[in-house]
Design a protein around this motif. Sequence first.
Motif, PDB file in Angstrom:
ATOM      1  N   LYS A 239       0.837  -1.193   0.000  1.00  0.00           N
ATOM      2  CA  LYS A 239       0.000   0.000   0.000  1.00  0.00           C
ATOM      3  C   LYS A 239       0.873   1.245   0.000  1.00  0.00           C
ATOM      4  N   GLN A 240       0.504   2.220  -0.811  1.00  0.00           N
ATOM      5  CA  GLN A 240       1.290   3.444  -0.921  1.00  0.00           C
ATOM      6  C   GLN A 240       1.171   4.288   0.349  1.00  0.00           C
ATOM      7  N   PRO A 241       2.208   5.063   0.666  1.00  0.00           N
ATOM      8  CA  PRO A 241       2.197   5.813   1.926  1.00  0.00           C
ATOM      9  C   PRO A 241       1.357   7.083   1.898  1.00  0.00           C
ATOM     10  N   ALA A 242       0.904   7.535   0.727  1.00  0.00           N
ATOM     11  CA  ALA A 242       0.161   8.790   0.632  1.00  0.00           C
ATOM     12  C   ALA A 242      -1.021   8.619  -0.306  1.00  0.00           C
ATOM     13  N   VAL A 243      -2.011   9.479  -0.141  1.00  0.00           N
ATOM     14  CA  VAL A 243      -3.177   9.494  -1.015  1.00  0.00           C
ATOM     15  C   VAL A 243      -2.806  10.202  -2.318  1.00  0.00           C
ATOM     16  N   THR A 244      -3.166   9.627  -3.442  1.00  0.00           N
ATOM     17  CA  THR A 244      -2.869  10.211  -4.752  1.00  0.00           C
ATOM     18  C   THR A 244      -4.142  10.797  -5.352  1.00  0.00           C
ATOM     19  N   LEU A 245      -3.965  11.782  -6.245  1.00  0.00           N
ATOM     20  CA  LEU A 245      -5.097  12.568  -6.738  1.00  0.00           C
ATOM     21  C   LEU A 245      -5.533  12.208  -8.147  1.00  0.00           C
ATOM     22  N   SER A 246      -4.807  11.343  -8.828  1.00  0.00           N
ATOM     23  CA  SER A 246      -5.184  10.973 -10.185  1.00  0.00           C
ATOM     24  C   SER A 246      -4.608   9.598 -10.507  1.00  0.00           C
ATOM     25  N   ALA A 247      -5.150   8.985 -11.582  1.00  0.00           N
ATOM     26  CA  ALA A 247      -4.652   7.687 -12.017  1.00  0.00           C
ATOM     27  C   ALA A 247      -3.218   7.790 -12.493  1.00  0.00           C
ATOM     28  N   CYS A 248      -2.885   8.918 -13.115  1.00  0.00           N
ATOM     29  CA  CYS A 248      -1.509   9.110 -13.568  1.00  0.00           C
ATOM     30  C   CYS A 248      -0.554   9.179 -12.385  1.00  0.00           C
ATOM     31  N   GLU A 249      -0.950   9.917 -11.362  1.00  0.00           N
ATOM     32  CA  GLU A 249      -0.079  10.082 -10.200  1.00  0.00           C
ATOM     33  C   GLU A 249       0.133   8.765  -9.465  1.00  0.00           C
ATOM     34  N   VAL A 250      -0.923   7.983  -9.306  1.00  0.00           N
ATOM     35  CA  VAL A 250      -0.784   6.729  -8.571  1.00  0.00           C
ATOM     36  C   VAL A 250       0.109   5.752  -9.325  1.00  0.00           C
ATOM     37  N   GLU A 251       0.006   5.736 -10.666  1.00  0.00           N
ATOM     38  CA  GLU A 251       0.880   4.865 -11.456  1.00  0.00           C
ATOM     39  C   GLU A 251       2.321   5.364 -11.418  1.00  0.00           C
ATOM     40  N   TYR A 252       2.499   6.673 -11.369  1.00  0.00           N
ATOM     41  CA  TYR A 252       3.845   7.250 -11.319  1.00  0.00           C
ATOM     42  C   TYR A 252       4.548   6.883 -10.013  1.00  0.00           C
ATOM     43  N   VAL A 253       3.810   6.952  -8.916  1.00  0.00           N
ATOM     44  CA  VAL A 253       4.369   6.562  -7.622  1.00  0.00           C
ATOM     45  C   VAL A 253       4.712   5.072  -7.621  1.00  0.00           C
ATOM     46  N   ALA A 254       3.851   4.247  -8.244  1.00  0.00           N
ATOM     47  CA  ALA A 254       4.120   2.812  -8.326  1.00  0.00           C
ATOM     48  C   ALA A 254       5.389   2.537  -9.119  1.00  0.00           C
ATOM     49  N   VAL A 255       5.596   3.293 -10.209  1.00  0.00           N
ATOM     50  CA  VAL A 255       6.807   3.116 -11.008  1.00  0.00           C
ATOM     51  C   VAL A 255       8.045   3.489 -10.207  1.00  0.00           C
ATOM     52  N   SER A 256       7.942   4.511  -9.365  1.00  0.00           N
ATOM     53  CA  SER A 256       9.101   4.919  -8.559  1.00  0.00           C
ATOM     54  C   SER A 256       9.523   3.807  -7.600  1.00  0.00           C
ATOM     55  N   PHE A 257       8.546   3.080  -7.018  1.00  0.00           N
ATOM     56  CA  PHE A 257       8.885   1.931  -6.179  1.00  0.00           C
ATOM     57  C   PHE A 257       9.565   0.849  -7.004  1.00  0.00           C
ATOM     58  N   CYS A 258       9.069   0.651  -8.217  1.00  0.00           N
ATOM     59  CA  CYS A 258       9.635  -0.366  -9.106  1.00  0.00           C
ATOM     60  C   CYS A 258      11.067  -0.016  -9.495  1.00  0.00           C
ATOM     61  N   VAL A 259      11.339   1.270  -9.699  1.00  0.00           N
ATOM     62  CA  VAL A 259      12.672   1.706 -10.134  1.00  0.00           C
ATOM     63  C   VAL A 259      13.714   1.449  -9.046  1.00  0.00           C
ATOM     64  N   THR A 260      13.358   1.634  -7.792  1.00  0.00           N
ATOM     65  CA  THR A 260      14.316   1.340  -6.722  1.00  0.00           C
ATOM     66  C   THR A 260      14.715  -0.135  -6.744  1.00  0.00           C
ATOM     67  N   GLN A 261      13.765  -1.022  -7.064  1.00  0.00           N
ATOM     68  CA  GLN A 261      14.081  -2.440  -7.197  1.00  0.00           C
ATOM     69  C   GLN A 261      14.947  -2.682  -8.426  1.00  0.00           C
ATOM     70  N   VAL A 262      14.717  -1.927  -9.499  1.00  0.00           N
ATOM     71  CA  VAL A 262      15.527  -2.052 -10.708  1.00  0.00           C
ATOM     72  C   VAL A 262      16.989  -1.754 -10.401  1.00  0.00           C
ATOM     73  N   VAL A 263      17.234  -0.669  -9.678  1.00  0.00           N
ATOM     74  CA  VAL A 263      18.607  -0.272  -9.352  1.00  0.00           C
ATOM     75  C   VAL A 263      19.290  -1.336  -8.501  1.00  0.00           C
ATOM     76  N   TRP A 264      18.554  -1.858  -7.519  1.00  0.00           N
ATOM     77  CA  TRP A 264      19.134  -2.887  -6.644  1.00  0.00           C
ATOM     78  C   TRP A 264      19.429  -4.160  -7.421  1.00  0.00           C
ATOM     79  N   LEU A 265      18.485  -4.612  -8.246  1.00  0.00           N
ATOM     80  CA  LEU A 265      18.696  -5.828  -9.031  1.00  0.00           C
ATOM     81  C   LEU A 265      19.827  -5.654 -10.036  1.00  0.00           C
ATOM     82  N   ARG A 266      19.941  -4.483 -10.623  1.00  0.00           N
ATOM     83  CA  ARG A 266      21.007  -4.214 -11.585  1.00  0.00           C
ATOM     84  C   ARG A 266      22.379  -4.339 -10.920  1.00  0.00           C
ATOM     85  N   ASN A 267      22.509  -3.762  -9.726  1.00  0.00           N
ATOM     86  CA  ASN A 267      23.775  -3.863  -8.989  1.00  0.00           C
ATOM     87  C   ASN A 267      24.084  -5.304  -8.606  1.00  0.00           C
TER      88      ASN A 267
END
Length: 428
Positions: A239-267
């Motif tokens: 579950k995301q830590p904050a309330v989002t105001l649009s479908a675009c924003e909620v997907e953008y926040v989800a991608v940011s969580f995914c990117v942190t995993q990308v960086v870790w897996l890449r290393n």
Amino acid sequence: MAILKRRSMCNNPPVCREWLYKYPYKHALYIKVNDNIVLIVCLYVDDLIFTGNNPKTFEEFKRKMCCEFEMTDLGFISYYLGIEVKQTEEGIFIVQENYAKELLQKFNMSNCNPVNTPEECNIKLSRYDDGAKVDPTLFRSLVGSLRYLTCIRPDILFGVGLVSRCMEAPTTTHLKAAKKILHYIKGTLDFELHYYASNVFRLRGFSDSDWGGDIDDRKSTSGFVFYMGNTAFTWSSKKQPAVTLSACEVEYVAVSFCVTQVVWLRNLLNKLHFTQREHIEVNVNNKSVIVLAKNPLFHECSKHIDTKYHFVHECIANKVLKINFVKSQDQIRDILTKSLELNTFKALRSLLGASPQLNRKSFPPPKSTSISYTKLLALLKSLLPGSINEVKLSVSGKMKTSSDGNLEKGQKQLDLKVYNKAITTENL
């Protein structure tokens, strides 16, 4: 992949610390790389799991460890922390069948009726449900046991996460939802993940989110799943830590969580000498997210988004990852963020790589020495769903073709590839 058990507890001696490199981004992971020879060691309390690409390195490692500690060689890994591992020529199979049976017995559900999905379609649970209260200790024990089962069962991850939010004051509604997962487990006891041998080490991921799915605080659930080959190997639903105001924003926040995993897996993969030389593809089903990720200053409506989420833009600029658009019906991550109807759930579950165990002894190599293209096409149409009008054949070894177009005995292997499915027939 093998396992050693240490019988005496003491600090690692200097010789072991010098011989193995401790990976800085993952606790209890040690690596040895010498030219093209790789040894990977994982430590949990007094148990060691190790794997690599050279059997001689295994013997050297066991010899050095036995010189420093009192060790027991348990051979190839078959059972570890409730997870069953089967290693065959077809690949590695991971299952938690015995643990699942013990879980059903613990909560008196061994004789329950199986169901097809772990949660009701479009289910919504509230922490403030006014139903009759149930024993919170029993409910928390059930949820905790289910959470461990999600180690190799991503198909129940969303349902388990949903009931995990109701542990403070559980009611009969919450307990019913948790037991529904047990009913689903009853019917899928033998489901396993199958990891095939492959020379393709390209990492790809899927990111998705619902929008305001929690009816108590209107926060959203986001998550990701990553593949290297055809089977998922890491996933998350949170579950995301904050309330989002649009479908675009909620997907953008989800991608940011995914990117942190990308960086870790890449290393991690770089240290294991599986270097990701190209950008890593992350698939989303929202085109606005792709535009926003490439230029976060372009939209005035994104000014309120926390700066930390714009980490996505920096990774794209550095060519660490590339965000691609995928249609909603192909978004594998939906199974981890939403409750789905039966057909969609089954389709996405199979794409995760979860499937029932097969009795491989019941599928011996065919004894026929020839087969016509027409018969082959008819056979595939009867076995595989969908419309199949063409079969592409790639042949390795020697092949003899008779005057009527039959494939005769003499070839070593015939690979039949239909779209993204592959069937291998040996010794035709």
